[in-house]
Design a protein around this motif. Structure first.
Motif, PDB file in Angstrom:
ATOM      1  N   GLU A  35      47.563 106.106  32.277  1.00 48.69           N
ATOM      2  CA  GLU A  35      47.652 104.744  31.747  1.00 48.69           C
ATOM      3  C   GLU A  35      48.609 103.884  32.584  1.00 48.69           C
ATOM      4  OE1 GLU A  35      48.150 107.502  29.735  1.00 48.69           O
ATOM      5  OE2 GLU A  35      46.146 107.472  28.856  1.00 48.69           O
ATOM      6  N   ASP A  36      49.726 104.476  32.999  1.00 43.26           N
ATOM      7  CA  ASP A  36      50.685 103.728  33.811  1.00 43.26           C
ATOM      8  C   ASP A  36      50.123 103.416  35.195  1.00 43.26           C
ATOM      9  OD1 ASP A  36      52.555 103.575  31.758  1.00 43.26           O
ATOM     10  OD2 ASP A  36      53.657 105.348  32.437  1.00 43.26           O
ATOM     11  N   VAL A  37      49.365 104.338  35.767  1.00 42.27           N
ATOM     12  CA  VAL A  37      48.692 104.060  37.041  1.00 42.27           C
ATOM     13  C   VAL A  37      47.737 102.887  36.856  1.00 42.27           C
ATOM     14  CG1 VAL A  37      47.054 104.932  38.764  1.00 42.27           C
ATOM     15  CG2 VAL A  37      48.909 106.415  37.951  1.00 42.27           C
ATOM     16  N   GLN A  38      46.959 102.906  35.775  1.00 43.60           N
ATOM     17  CA  GLN A  38      46.016 101.817  35.511  1.00 43.60           C
ATOM     18  C   GLN A  38      46.723 100.481  35.331  1.00 43.60           C
ATOM     19  OE1 GLN A  38      42.699 102.028  35.931  1.00 43.60           O
ATOM     20  NE2 GLN A  38      43.308 104.062  36.630  1.00 43.60           N
ATOM     21  N   GLU A  39      47.902 100.487  34.693  1.00 40.05           N
ATOM     22  CA  GLU A  39      48.685  99.260  34.543  1.00 40.05           C
ATOM     23  C   GLU A  39      49.024  98.682  35.916  1.00 40.05           C
ATOM     24  OE1 GLU A  39      51.341  96.144  33.444  1.00 40.05           O
ATOM     25  OE2 GLU A  39      49.812  97.144  32.247  1.00 40.05           O
ATOM     26  N   LEU A  40      49.475  99.541  36.835  1.00 38.20           N
ATOM     27  CA  LEU A  40      49.841  99.067  38.166  1.00 38.20           C
ATOM     28  C   LEU A  40      48.633  98.605  38.979  1.00 38.20           C
ATOM     29  CD1 LEU A  40      52.590 101.676  39.117  1.00 38.20           C
ATOM     30  CD2 LEU A  40      52.932  99.255  38.650  1.00 38.20           C
ATOM     31  N   LEU A  41      47.449  99.023  38.569  1.00 35.85           N
ATOM     32  CA  LEU A  41      46.221  98.625  39.269  1.00 35.85           C
ATOM     33  C   LEU A  41      45.537  97.429  38.624  1.00 35.85           C
ATOM     34  CD1 LEU A  41      44.731 102.163  40.014  1.00 35.85           C
ATOM     35  CD2 LEU A  41      45.983 100.648  41.575  1.00 35.85           C
ATOM     36  N   ASN A  42      46.208  96.753  37.676  1.00 37.84           N
ATOM     37  CA  ASN A  42      45.559  95.692  36.906  1.00 37.84           C
ATOM     38  C   ASN A  42      45.449  94.359  37.639  1.00 37.84           C
ATOM     39  OD1 ASN A  42      47.924  94.195  36.657  1.00 37.84           O
ATOM     40  ND2 ASN A  42      48.266  94.707  34.525  1.00 37.84           N
ATOM     41  N   SER A  43      45.720  94.327  38.924  1.00 37.01           N
ATOM     42  CA  SER A  43      45.602  93.161  39.813  1.00 37.01           C
ATOM     43  C   SER A  43      46.753  92.170  39.712  1.00 37.01           C
ATOM     44  CB  SER A  43      44.259  92.434  39.664  1.00 37.01           C
ATOM     45  OG  SER A  43      44.231  91.618  38.521  1.00 37.01           O
ATOM     46  N   SER A  44      47.741  92.406  38.843  1.00 38.84           N
ATOM     47  CA  SER A  44      48.916  91.528  38.839  1.00 38.84           C
ATOM     48  C   SER A  44      50.057  92.136  39.657  1.00 38.84           C
ATOM     49  CB  SER A  44      49.372  91.247  37.408  1.00 38.84           C
ATOM     50  OG  SER A  44      49.851  92.418  36.790  1.00 38.84           O
ATOM     51  N   TYR A  45      49.875  93.358  40.165  1.00 39.90           N
ATOM     52  CA  TYR A  45      50.893  94.067  40.942  1.00 39.90           C
ATOM     53  C   TYR A  45      50.532  94.079  42.425  1.00 39.90           C
ATOM     54  CZ  TYR A  45      52.903  96.009  36.664  1.00 39.90           C
ATOM     55  OH  TYR A  45      53.516  96.168  35.450  1.00 39.90           O
ATOM     56  N   SER A  46      51.558  93.978  43.265  1.00 41.10           N
ATOM     57  CA  SER A  46      51.400  94.109  44.712  1.00 41.10           C
ATOM     58  C   SER A  46      52.444  95.087  45.223  1.00 41.10           C
ATOM     59  CB  SER A  46      51.617  92.762  45.407  1.00 41.10           C
ATOM     60  OG  SER A  46      50.645  91.830  45.013  1.00 41.10           O
ATOM     61  N   ALA A  47      52.065  95.879  46.202  1.00 40.34           N
ATOM     62  CA  ALA A  47      53.000  96.801  46.847  1.00 40.34           C
ATOM     63  C   ALA A  47      53.652  96.101  48.028  1.00 40.34           C
ATOM     64  CB  ALA A  47      52.271  98.056  47.311  1.00 40.34           C
ATOM     65  N   ILE A  48      54.895  96.454  48.292  1.00 40.90           N
ATOM     66  CA  ILE A  48      55.615  95.928  49.448  1.00 40.90           C
ATOM     67  C   ILE A  48      56.012  97.125  50.311  1.00 40.90           C
ATOM     68  CG2 ILE A  48      57.647  94.667  50.241  1.00 40.90           C
ATOM     69  CD1 ILE A  48      57.576  93.218  47.487  1.00 40.90           C
ATOM     70  N   LEU A  49      55.581  97.092  51.556  1.00 38.37           N
ATOM     71  CA  LEU A  49      55.875  98.169  52.490  1.00 38.37           C
ATOM     72  C   LEU A  49      56.842  97.679  53.563  1.00 38.37           C
ATOM     73  CD1 LEU A  49      53.277  99.130  51.043  1.00 38.37           C
ATOM     74  CD2 LEU A  49      52.648 100.245  53.151  1.00 38.37           C
ATOM     75  N   ASP A  50      57.591  98.620  54.131  1.00 44.03           N
ATOM     76  CA  ASP A  50      58.484  98.258  55.226  1.00 44.03           C
ATOM     77  C   ASP A  50      57.801  98.580  56.560  1.00 44.03           C
ATOM     78  OD1 ASP A  50      58.763 101.022  55.639  1.00 44.03           O
ATOM     79  OD2 ASP A  50      60.816 101.098  54.908  1.00 44.03           O
ATOM     80  N   ASP A  51      58.530  98.384  57.653  1.00 43.51           N
ATOM     81  CA  ASP A  51      57.934  98.589  58.975  1.00 43.51           C
ATOM     82  C   ASP A  51      57.684 100.057  59.308  1.00 43.51           C
ATOM     83  OD1 ASP A  51      60.630  99.072  59.127  1.00 43.51           O
ATOM     84  OD2 ASP A  51      60.995  97.734  60.820  1.00 43.51           O
ATOM     85  N   GLN A  52      58.115 100.966  58.424  1.00 44.47           N
ATOM     86  CA  GLN A  52      57.813 102.393  58.573  1.00 44.47           C
ATOM     87  C   GLN A  52      56.658 102.810  57.655  1.00 44.47           C
ATOM     88  OE1 GLN A  52      59.653 104.197  60.938  1.00 44.47           O
ATOM     89  NE2 GLN A  52      60.403 102.132  61.348  1.00 44.47           N
ATOM     90  N   ASP A  53      56.000 101.823  57.038  1.00 41.72           N
ATOM     91  CA  ASP A  53      54.909 102.042  56.079  1.00 41.72           C
ATOM     92  C   ASP A  53      55.342 102.811  54.837  1.00 41.72           C
ATOM     93  OD1 ASP A  53      52.939 100.552  57.348  1.00 41.72           O
ATOM     94  OD2 ASP A  53      52.328 102.240  58.607  1.00 41.72           O
ATOM     95  N   GLU A  54      56.639 102.729  54.513  1.00 38.69           N
ATOM     96  CA  GLU A  54      57.161 103.296  53.276  1.00 38.69           C
ATOM     97  C   GLU A  54      57.026 102.248  52.179  1.00 38.69           C
ATOM     98  OE1 GLU A  54      58.496 106.358  52.561  1.00 38.69           O
ATOM     99  OE2 GLU A  54      57.906 106.952  54.583  1.00 38.69           O
ATOM    100  N   VAL A  55      56.755 102.695  50.952  1.00 39.91           N
ATOM    101  CA  VAL A  55      56.716 101.764  49.834  1.00 39.91           C
ATOM    102  C   VAL A  55      58.159 101.364  49.536  1.00 39.91           C
ATOM    103  CG1 VAL A  55      56.026 101.353  47.453  1.00 39.91           C
ATOM    104  CG2 VAL A  55      54.638 102.840  48.901  1.00 39.91           C
ATOM    105  N   PHE A  56      58.493 100.124  49.904  1.00 39.85           N
ATOM    106  CA  PHE A  56      59.841  99.609  49.744  1.00 39.85           C
ATOM    107  C   PHE A  56      60.057  99.105  48.323  1.00 39.85           C
ATOM    108  CE2 PHE A  56      63.331  96.652  50.143  1.00 39.85           C
ATOM    109  CZ  PHE A  56      64.179  97.313  51.012  1.00 39.85           C
ATOM    110  N   GLY A  57      58.985  98.588  47.726  1.00 38.05           N
ATOM    111  CA  GLY A  57      59.079  98.065  46.374  1.00 38.05           C
ATOM    112  C   GLY A  57      57.751  97.508  45.918  1.00 38.05           C
ATOM    113  N   PHE A  58      57.810  96.739  44.851  1.00 39.50           N
ATOM    114  CA  PHE A  58      56.614  96.102  44.309  1.00 39.50           C
ATOM    115  C   PHE A  58      57.041  94.863  43.546  1.00 39.50           C
ATOM    116  CE2 PHE A  58      58.087  98.694  40.814  1.00 39.50           C
ATOM    117  CZ  PHE A  58      57.881  97.893  39.701  1.00 39.50           C
ATOM    118  N   PHE A  59      56.065  94.048  43.226  1.00 41.02           N
ATOM    119  CA  PHE A  59      56.306  92.979  42.269  1.00 41.02           C
ATOM    120  C   PHE A  59      55.042  92.729  41.491  1.00 41.02           C
ATOM    121  CE2 PHE A  59      54.614  90.373  45.681  1.00 41.02           C
ATOM    122  CZ  PHE A  59      54.003  89.285  45.062  1.00 41.02           C
TER     123      PHE A  59
END
Length: 157
Positions: A35-59
């Motif tokens: 359910e939590d994965v589906q919440e993050l996939l609901n199109s209001s979330y974006s991933a933010i990656l750094d220059d090493q392609d690590e997930v730096f954060g989200f909003f």
């Protein structure tokens, strides 16, 4: 520090849900669930990656960025873009918050124009509140969810 935006996908969502913060920020830890994965996939979330392609954060924006409350305390009047943020615990407390949040605010401005922005923060999170104030956010309202005090903070257009 170079950051870039990616569409949230299942891999990013699963990584985010497995982040573990040190106390007292462990309040923000999630339990992994479908359910939590589906919440993050609901199109209001974006991933933010750094220059090493690590997930730096989200909003996230909109209702997903609001703390669910049982009664209307007037915490979320219309006319704002609500934003919720999360930074990878590997990078917190290392002076990267200012560039991270500036990047997010630029993304929102590019997509939605110069509208007032609102975010919600737990009152104990003085580190985040200090950052938000540095970027021009001001405290607007306080409300409780259970025994946790939350503060909405706003920044004009």
């Amino acid at each position: 520090m170079l950051l870039y935006l990616k569409e949230m996908d299942e891999i990013y969502a699963e990584k985010i849900l497995r982040w573990k913060y040190e106390a007292p920020y462990d309040f923000y830890n999630n339990e992994y669930s479908v359910e939590d994965v589906q919440e993050l996939l609901n199109s209001s979330y974006s991933a933010i990656l750094d220059d090493q392609d690590e997930v730096f954060g989200f909003f996230c924006i909109g209702e997903s960025a609001q703390v669910p409350i049982d009664a209307d305390f007037g915490a979320y009047p219309q006319g704002y873009i609500d934003v919720g943020i999360g930074m990878n615990p590997e990078f917190t407390g290392r002076g990267k918050g200012l560039s991270f949040l500036t990047f997010i605010l630029q993304q929102i401005n590019e997509e939605h124009g110069a509208l007032p922005v609102r975010l919600t923060v737990a009152a104990f999170n003085t580190r985040a509140i200090h950052l938000y104030e540095k970027l021009g956010f001001v405290k607007e309202k306080e409300f409780y969810r259970g025994d946790v005090v939350f503060i909405t903070m706003v920044k004009g257009a």
